[in-house]
Scaffold this motif. Sequence first.
Motif, PDB file in Angstrom:
ATOM      1  N   GLU A   1      47.470  19.197  73.855  1.00  0.00           N
ATOM      2  CA  GLU A   1      46.240  18.892  74.590  1.00  0.00           C
ATOM      3  C   GLU A   1      46.038  19.836  75.763  1.00  0.00           C
TER       4      GLU A   1
ATOM      5  N   CYS B   1      39.800  12.837  73.643  1.00  0.00           N
ATOM      6  CA  CYS B   1      40.205  13.624  72.490  1.00  0.00           C
ATOM      7  C   CYS B   1      41.607  13.297  72.127  1.00  0.00           C
ATOM      8  N   LEU B   2      41.785  12.835  70.979  1.00  0.00           N
ATOM      9  CA  LEU B   2      43.110  12.634  70.436  1.00  0.00           C
ATOM     10  C   LEU B   2      43.095  13.352  69.115  1.00  0.00           C
TER      11      LEU B   2
ATOM     12  N   HIS C   1      36.417  21.788  71.534  1.00  0.00           N
ATOM     13  CA  HIS C   1      37.788  21.290  71.690  1.00  0.00           C
ATOM     14  C   HIS C   1      38.340  20.804  70.333  1.00  0.00           C
TER      15      HIS C   1
ATOM     16  N   MET D   1      39.386  14.542  71.928  1.00  0.00           N
ATOM     17  CA  MET D   1      39.140  13.930  72.263  1.00  0.00           C
ATOM     18  C   MET D   1      39.195  14.304  73.428  1.00  0.00           C
ATOM     19  N   PRO D   2      38.841  14.904  73.929  1.00  0.00           N
ATOM     20  CA  PRO D   2      38.755  15.201  74.796  1.00  0.00           C
ATOM     21  C   PRO D   2      38.883  15.283  75.820  1.00  0.00           C
TER      22      PRO D   2
ATOM     23  N   HIS E   1      41.497  22.376  67.920  1.00  0.00           N
ATOM     24  CA  HIS E   1      42.622  21.572  67.419  1.00  0.00           C
ATOM     25  C   HIS E   1      42.967  21.920  65.968  1.00  0.00           C
TER      26      HIS E   1
ATOM     27  N   TYR F   1      46.399  16.787  80.172  1.00  0.00           N
ATOM     28  CA  TYR F   1      45.290  17.668  79.816  1.00  0.00           C
ATOM     29  C   TYR F   1      44.997  18.643  80.963  1.00  0.00           C
TER      30      TYR F   1
HETATM   31 ZN   LIG Z   1      42.352  17.097  72.265  1.00  0.00          ZN
END
Ligand SMILES: [Zn+2]
Length: 740
Positions: free
Chosen positions: A350, A13-14, A328, A1-2, A332, A410
């Motif tokens: 992250e 982004c998660l 991304h 998530m970015p 992950h 991040y």
């Molecule tokens: Zn992420």
Amino acid sequence: MPVGSSRLGFITCLIGLSLLLPLSQGQAGDPPASPSAIIRHELRVSIDPDQYQLTVIDRMVVRVGGSQSPLDFTLATSLRLETVALVTRVGNEERLIPVSTSLGDATIDSNLRSLQVSLPDHQQGNVTLEWRYRGAIDDPPREPRHLRFVTPSETSGHIGPEGVYLSSETGWYPDLAGSLASYALTVEMPGGWTAVSQGRGGAKQECTKPRSDEACRSVQTWESGVTEALTLVANRFTVTTRDWKGVNGQVVHLATYLFPDDAVLADEYLAATAKYLDAYVPLLGPFPFEQFGVVENFFASGLGMPSFTLLGSGSIKRHYTQPYALGHEIVHSWIGNSVWNRPESGNWVEGLTTYLTNYYWHELNHDDRQAREQRRLMLQGYSLYVTPQLDYPIAAFQRKSDEKDNAVGYQKAAMVFHQLRLEIGDEAFWRGVKLLVADLSGRHADWQDLERVFAKVSERELRWFFAQWIERSGAPAVAIVEATASPIREQPGAYKLRIRLAREGGAFRFILPLKITMKGSTSSAEVPLTAEQQEVELVVPAEPLTLSVDPEYMSLQRLKREHVAPVLNLFVTDQHKSVLPLFADSATPFKELVARIEAQDAQVSAERKTAILAVDTMALPPSGSVLIVATSDHHAHVQSLMVRACGELATVGPEGFRLAGTSYAGRRMAALFSCHRRDAPGSVVTVLYAVDPAAATKVARLLFFYGWQSAVVFDEGTVTKRDMWQEFQAMKEVRLDEQR
Ligand SMILES: [Zn+2]
């Protein structure tokens, strides 16, 4: 998530993680004195989207711990428990012995409750329980609280005609805190529906009919190895597959699950996925899953799950294949979904994923310009969004809920990995990243594990590094106070260069890059600074003329606001700011924009309050940033207010505007540009200007996507030009000291 910051703003982004993990985690194979845990689920799930319902039989294997009775499970509050039974065998015959359950006292989360199960007599070792339950999961996704594209839509889980999303937060199967289990999943849905889950699977019967007069039901199975939590999504997908084969001989089954309207994009997503596997498998080791799917979601999301990514339909349509997006999520698979994060003890996942994708992708592809741009954006994001008063250590970052968290967890964290690479060198750094994955797959890792791995590969003591960058907040800021040079008599042509530094932001030990312009050549130096050091001496091969501090943004320093190129985000992050509306009442998109800024402002911290200035304001406020939203009938007024900041760089007139020497005219044109206020250092004048406000409808809506640009030109809402204006380059002239 970015990340972080793409040109479109923040990417969400998660990664899908259980919220219920305890601080200490039992590993499979721990002695029986450890807490009870589920080690296997066999779930048979029947879903009725039209009724928002699911019906489940879960046969689970529980490893019963030494002291724990009754067992304390969690399940969604909306699900009605029918039976829980202990499964026993007598000879070939299976027997179900009902066990007693009671509601625990606590509601753990708004949608979860605790359920206590008492086993008939004191059981040890592995027992099998069969749960039967049914009910509705109906929490329709809501718009996120923050308007600035940082977080995805919020739902704890949903079943409906528009789609199915069941995650660790849903409580759609009974769970025991701390369990790491494998899963077998059978899903029955209306014909035409496809389920996606983790691991291996997808084998599907398109149409089964329990009775001939009933509608088709499809049945599908998935099998997942040991994981933290299981996510299940389902929709009417068009499925496209392709195999990826690596030079290591590994084969990964790639698939896209797209809505029929977007199915034409399948090849683009499959090709991009293959490209990322080509790039990252050599860096990170074999891909951790047999499959990888790109799955379209019915609400806004950017979620990286083990073996698939769940991307909102809007993102899918926008060709979300960039390194900061799809890249991304794929990385992950290793970082976060193979080696797990333990958010309560600090989220490192992250930062490393952002470094590897949002940033390193460009280096990997020899795009030096874009790599520098990413470093600049990461440093600017941290410097603007995280004021020293709001700063906190990276170790305290768990997950983001606003731009500040994004900038710490991040962006700054990614730059810390860059510092680590500079410190221990490329070879050790990349060996460390690979070792991290190889050694810690299927386990939780925290910052201490990373410190151990990188200390091992570099054979260096790195306690100071992690204490300074991870456990402390802040970042240094270094400027050159004075630079003098004198010829070295013994080395003809060579000079000794003495540099005196001013240091702010606290004592940090780091590598300071310097660019030295000499007569006839330039050179760069990487100077390891001790925490307090204020003097540097270098020998250079020719007469030095000027010096600049880190023009390539290699070091993690806090940039001063007045040194950042003029951008809208300087307005956004200013402590004092005001909006000046210079347009007629009929300019609807502009009116909506101003209303939106007021509404948004009311939601964020009290210290950011935006003043709305009166139309007859003839001088800018003495301090702070100003956003002028204007149409050309106010051109003279706008021009008089902005001229001191923008000078010749930007001017506006009755027919259009002129930016950096190029004129744009006509009713279709609109512009967004920012200039530094010379009379208020660190603040900007930002102008959103249109001849006809109708041309700015789209622009006004998406304004904050363009936060990192100095100037953007729109033709009927489509961007036709982006520009970055002068960024401050701290250049210091070297004084020649002829004394020997
Ligand atoms: Zn992420």
